[in-house]
Design a protein around this motif. Structure first.
Motif, PDB file in Angstrom:
ATOM      1  N   LEU A  70       7.226   0.299  -8.132  1.00  0.00           N
ATOM      2  CA  LEU A  70       6.246  -0.789  -8.095  1.00  0.00           C
ATOM      3  C   LEU A  70       5.925  -1.202  -6.668  1.00  0.00           C
ATOM      4  O   LEU A  70       4.768  -1.421  -6.311  1.00  0.00           O
ATOM      5  CB  LEU A  70       6.784  -1.987  -8.880  1.00  0.00           C
ATOM      6  N   ALA A  71       6.953  -1.304  -5.826  1.00  0.00           N
ATOM      7  CA  ALA A  71       6.778  -1.784  -4.453  1.00  0.00           C
ATOM      8  C   ALA A  71       6.498  -0.660  -3.464  1.00  0.00           C
ATOM      9  O   ALA A  71       6.308  -0.916  -2.280  1.00  0.00           O
ATOM     10  CB  ALA A  71       8.027  -2.554  -4.011  1.00  0.00           C
ATOM     11  N   ARG A  72       6.480   0.582  -3.943  1.00  0.00           N
ATOM     12  CA  ARG A  72       6.310   1.773  -3.088  1.00  0.00           C
ATOM     13  C   ARG A  72       7.343   1.760  -1.954  1.00  0.00           C
ATOM     14  O   ARG A  72       7.027   1.738  -0.770  1.00  0.00           O
ATOM     15  CB  ARG A  72       4.899   1.839  -2.520  1.00  0.00           C
ATOM     16  N   LYS A  73       8.589   1.775  -2.392  1.00  0.00           N
ATOM     17  CA  LYS A  73       9.718   1.769  -1.457  1.00  0.00           C
ATOM     18  C   LYS A  73      10.714   2.861  -1.845  1.00  0.00           C
ATOM     19  O   LYS A  73      10.622   3.467  -2.916  1.00  0.00           O
ATOM     20  CB  LYS A  73      10.420   0.399  -1.504  1.00  0.00           C
TER      21      LYS A  73
ATOM     22  N   VAL B 113      -4.222 -14.426  -7.329  1.00  0.00           N
ATOM     23  CA  VAL B 113      -4.100 -13.104  -6.699  1.00  0.00           C
ATOM     24  C   VAL B 113      -4.770 -12.041  -7.575  1.00  0.00           C
ATOM     25  O   VAL B 113      -5.551 -11.214  -7.093  1.00  0.00           O
ATOM     26  CB  VAL B 113      -2.620 -12.750  -6.443  1.00  0.00           C
ATOM     27  N   MET B 114      -4.482 -12.072  -8.880  1.00  0.00           N
ATOM     28  CA  MET B 114      -5.078 -11.094  -9.788  1.00  0.00           C
ATOM     29  C   MET B 114      -6.587 -11.295  -9.906  1.00  0.00           C
ATOM     30  O   MET B 114      -7.350 -10.339 -10.042  1.00  0.00           O
ATOM     31  CB  MET B 114      -4.416 -11.178 -11.167  1.00  0.00           C
TER      32      MET B 114
ATOM     33  N   ALA C  49      -4.173  -1.131  -3.596  1.00  0.00           N
ATOM     34  CA  ALA C  49      -2.748  -0.919  -3.857  1.00  0.00           C
ATOM     35  C   ALA C  49      -1.874  -2.043  -3.319  1.00  0.00           C
ATOM     36  O   ALA C  49      -0.993  -2.552  -4.017  1.00  0.00           O
ATOM     37  CB  ALA C  49      -2.302   0.428  -3.283  1.00  0.00           C
ATOM     38  N   SER C  50      -2.117  -2.441  -2.074  1.00  0.00           N
ATOM     39  CA  SER C  50      -1.268  -3.466  -1.454  1.00  0.00           C
ATOM     40  C   SER C  50      -1.357  -4.781  -2.209  1.00  0.00           C
ATOM     41  O   SER C  50      -0.335  -5.381  -2.569  1.00  0.00           O
ATOM     42  CB  SER C  50      -1.676  -3.670   0.008  1.00  0.00           C
ATOM     43  N   GLU C  51      -2.595  -5.238  -2.484  1.00  0.00           N
ATOM     44  CA  GLU C  51      -2.762  -6.505  -3.202  1.00  0.00           C
ATOM     45  C   GLU C  51      -2.228  -6.415  -4.624  1.00  0.00           C
ATOM     46  O   GLU C  51      -1.651  -7.373  -5.152  1.00  0.00           O
ATOM     47  CB  GLU C  51      -4.246  -6.906  -3.228  1.00  0.00           C
ATOM     48  N   GLU C  52      -2.416  -5.244  -5.274  1.00  0.00           N
ATOM     49  CA  GLU C  52      -1.922  -5.091  -6.647  1.00  0.00           C
ATOM     50  C   GLU C  52      -0.398  -5.142  -6.694  1.00  0.00           C
ATOM     51  O   GLU C  52       0.183  -5.714  -7.616  1.00  0.00           O
ATOM     52  CB  GLU C  52      -2.434  -3.776  -7.242  1.00  0.00           C
ATOM     53  N   ARG C  53       0.236  -4.520  -5.691  1.00  0.00           N
ATOM     54  CA  ARG C  53       1.697  -4.582  -5.652  1.00  0.00           C
ATOM     55  C   ARG C  53       2.167  -6.019  -5.495  1.00  0.00           C
ATOM     56  O   ARG C  53       3.100  -6.455  -6.187  1.00  0.00           O
ATOM     57  CB  ARG C  53       2.225  -3.725  -4.494  1.00  0.00           C
TER      58      ARG C  53
END
Length: 799
Positions: free
Chosen positions: A364-367, A445-446, A668-672
């Protein structure tokens, strides 16, 4: 003594199982959220820690002003290298020119792969302190050398030793592998650098790079430096500030300012506005740090509330202990021991929750976060974390419970007091204030993400793919490949372009046109395209006409987007000429033949940039844009395209991207952030509801006999439910009215960062308030209705 404290604490916890489960469960959830946020923050703050010289490495940045608007970026002109080497090398230990990170085709025997990498100068491996696994550290010494990352070497050579082997790059030139270096970690700025080739190879094999050697106006390169030991970033930045302005007379009007951006700021503080550093991802570090602290606070509030709510039940215990000589300090230690035991159990469960959720969180966080089992500093921090949490959760109950007077308790005259519940009410209000604020923030945010997603993008991204064409093998073959792909019936149209559909790779200025205002400094996005570009993208022509192969003069034609027409102040653009005055021997003027609808090629949160689409005369495109046949499945079309591709380019791996997927990555960044905020909000509400459930259970138990009497006297289930629920609903209502202005202030400030943004509407706040009240009613109602439906005989038979 400590053993005795813990033994008594264990007995109390075991005796009150429901209370213990709620306490430990709530704390475990809160601690799990805090732990996983802590690991995320640590990963963010440790970005680029892999590089030993991190504190000494910087990138040369440039700010330029166009029409009173200052922009900042990494792109610098090539002549700056010699200017630094000749006059400023005392400030630097290493200076490294670099290309941008781009994909290249690497081939060894019959094995061909595509990897991202850079052309860099010889000092790069030492500056970055690359860990060499095989070969030489100075592997860029020879012009035909190449250094590979470990995984790239394995993909090309398997188990074969790569050192000394010759590989073919882009079917253009042969390179010898001189070193294999350890793969750079995911949380590093050079993670995508899977190979490094000499800068000299880049400079001698590309005509435009050769021509840029003395061209101060071509900002197409990067420069990295390692500063000398006896100086600082600030001092060097002030020294080099005006170097370009002093040496480039034609650029004085743009007021170029040079400075160093330290490596420690590349990831977290890389955002600039009007030439000033204003932050970046560091705002998310602060945001999630605050969320983690508040979620843990909510869990601690549950502990405080339930402990103080049970005060009357433990009053006699306190009275007896004091009457036989216990000091208040001993009682405080006893209650803190209970708190420590609860927190310890909660921490163990929290670690288990983190382990279970870490894989999903990473996706989810791309980590690529791993649990730090072998890190002593983590466990030391964890111990401090446990002690502080135990102190935070247990201090108020310990001080409150140890303050009871033994005489009043043992005489039976002890009453908790009319205002004894006030602290609990304040804590409940605080809990739900935080929860409601989280709900509002997540919804906004959404909303912002969906607002940008629903924005018209100006072209049809569905059923459109792009194929990179970086190899020399593609040169001069566009017309052939277009004919072949069309004949295969897998596509309905195809075009080529110098940049991908979803990005702008080149910006230009130095143009003149009739009616240009004096002193106007233009900045235009520049894309070279084939004549079929608008058709392949379904890009609408709003004035004039499209490019046409039937007109020989279209080789000097140009299309402008709508924003460019307004930007340049053109009232009747069709037929106008635009001359490039930035070159000594300029090409013939460009003739405007049409105006196309604005299309979003940069951030969907920003205004569309003024752009021009120029007829590609050279045929050296970077991408093929293919419109798939809608009468067949995408899978079937791709299979046919790959077969045709391999017939003509057997030695090049077939690569493609769906344009809609590439466009989706812009969110992607905002969605995460939105998804993570949503998860943490849900957990915050759950923790708050656990506490509310526990309090309701206690109140219902405390008022059992009162409920029995009321029912005997004719009270209905609704009357009893209303009696138990109304106080909690009042508290949540107060929370809502506190949370709404706080959330509005914070989120309105956040939205100001986006020029294209959603307007805050009242229903967002109303929905959050109704949601909080609904959750409260559901939580309280379970216990309230259960108590209201109980048999009054059972509660009154002991009287």
């Amino acid at each position: 003594m400590i053993k005795n404290y813990l033994k008594i604490a264990w007995r109390n916890l075991a005796k009150n199982k429901a209370y213990t489960i709620i306490n430990i469960g709530g704390l475990a959830l809160g601690m799990a959220v805090t732990l996983i946020i802590g690991l995320w923050i640590q990963d963010e703050l440790s970005h680029d820690d892999y590089f030993e010289n991190k504190d000494k490495i910087a990138q040369v940045m440039q700010s330029q002003t166009f029409n009173n608007l200052t922009g900042t970026g990494q792109a610098i002109p090539r002549p700056l290298e010699m200017a630094f080497r000749e006059g400023y090398m005392d400030n630097f230990k290493h200076l490294v020119m670099s290309s941008w990170t781009n994909s290249q085709y690497l081939k060894y025997k019959d094995n061909s792969i595509s990897r991202d990498g850079n052309f860099m100068q010889e000092a790069a491996p030492e500056m970055l302190a690359l860990k060499i696994l095989k070969g030489e550290k100075d592997g860029l010494r020879e012009i035909n050398s190449i250094m590979l990352s470990s995984l790239t070497a394995e993909a090309l050579f398997g188990q074969e030793d790569p050192i000394g082997k010759i590989i073919e790059v882009n079917s253009q030139y042969d390179m010898m592998v001189t070193a294999v270096y350890e793969d750079l970690p995911f949380n590093s700025s050079f993670y995508d650098t899977h190979f490094i080739m000499p800068w000299e190879k880049y400079a001698t094999t590309r005509e435009w790079v050769k021509e840029s050697e003395d061209n101060w106006g071509n900002n197409s390169f990067q420069m990295f430096v390692q500063i000398a030991d006896n100086t600082s970033m600030e001092r060097i930045s002030s020294t080099i500030k005006d170097v370009k302005k002093d040496l480039y007379e034609d650029g004085v009007e743009f007021n170029p300012q040079l400075f160093l951006l330290p490596m420690k700021d590349w990831y977290l503080r890389s955002k600039f506005e009007d030439g000033k550093q204003v932050g970046g991802r560091i705002k998310y570090v602060w945001l999630f740090g605050i969320i983690g602290a508040f979620v843990l606070l909510l869990a601690c509030i549950n502990f405080m509330n339930l402990s103080t709510a049970r005060s009357e039940k433990r009053a006699k215990e306190v009275g007896i202990r004091k009457s036989i000589g216990s000091q208040r300090g001993q009682l405080i230690n006893q209650f803190l021991s209970e708190s420590f035991l609860v927190v310890l159990f909660a921490f163990m469960i929290a670690v288990f929750i983190v382990l279970l959720s870490l894989t999903g969180f990473n996706e989810l966080a791309r980590k690529e976060i791993v649990f730090p089992w072998g890190n002593p500093s983590f466990w030391l921090t964890a111990l401090v974390f446990i002690l502080l949490t135990a102190l935070l959760a247990g201090s108020y109950p310990a001080l409150y419970l140890s303050s009871f007077r033994p005489v009043d308790v043992l005489k039976g005259t002890f009453k908790a007091g009319r205002h004894a519940g006030t602290p609990r009410k304040i804590l409940v209000v605080l809990q739900f204030t935080v929860s409601v604020a989280f709900i509002i923030g997540t919804v906004i945010v959404m909303q912002q993400i969906n607002y940008a997603k629903n924005r018209p993008i100006g072209y049809d991204k569905e059923g459109l793919i792009q194929v990179p064409t970086f190899s020399e093998d593609f040169t001069g073959k566009y017309d052939l490949m277009r004919s072949e792909f069309l004949a295969s019936n897998a596509i309905v149209e195809m075009s080529s372009s110098s940049s991908p559909t979803t990005r702008i790779w080149s910006n230009r200025n130095g143009f003149t046109w009739e009616g240009k205002p004096e002193g106007f400094q233009e900045d235009l996005a520049w894309t070279e395209v084939s004549p079929e570009y608008a058709k392949s993208l379904n890009l609408k022509i709003v004035a004039g006409r499209d490019f046409s192969r039937e007109f020989a003069t279209d080789s000097n034609a140009v299309l402008l987007n709508q924003t460019a027409v307004k930007y340049l102040g053109l009232k009747n653009p069709i037929g106008m000429l635009i001359k490039d005055s930035s070159e000594e021997d300029p090409d013939p003027p460009l003739k405007i033949v049409g105006v196309v609808e604005d299309m979003i090629a940069q951030s969907p949160y920003e205004p569309v940039k003024q752009g021009m689409y120029v007829y590609d005369k050279g045929g050296e495109s970077s991408y093929y844009n293919l419109r798939l046949n809608p009468q067949q499945s995408a899978k079937q079309n791709i299979a046919i395209i790959e077969r045709v591709f391999k017939e003509h380019f057997p030695n090049i791996p077939f690569q493609y991207d769906f344009v809609d997927e590439q466009y989706g990555k812009k969110f992607a960044s905002e969605e995460r952030i939105g998804r993570l905020s949503g998860i943490f909000t849900a957990l915050a509400i759950l923790i708050s509801c656990l506490g509310l459930f526990g309090l309701t259970s206690f109140v219902a138990e405390q008022r059992t006999k009162e409920i029995g009497v009321r029912k005997v006297l004719g009270a209905s289930v609704f009357n009893v439910w209303n009696m138990l629920s109304k106080d909690f609903l009042k508290l949540v209502t107060v929370s809502c009215f506190i949370a709404v202005p706080i959330a509005y202030y914070i989120m309105n400030g956040w939205l100001q960062e986006y020029p294209y943004r959603v307007i805050l509407k009242w229903w967002i706040f109303a929905l959050a308030m109704l949601g909080a009240m609904g959750v409260t009613i559901l939580t309280v109602s379970f216990q309230a209705i259960k108590a209201a439906r109980s048999n009054p005989i059972k509660s009154l038979r002991t009287e």
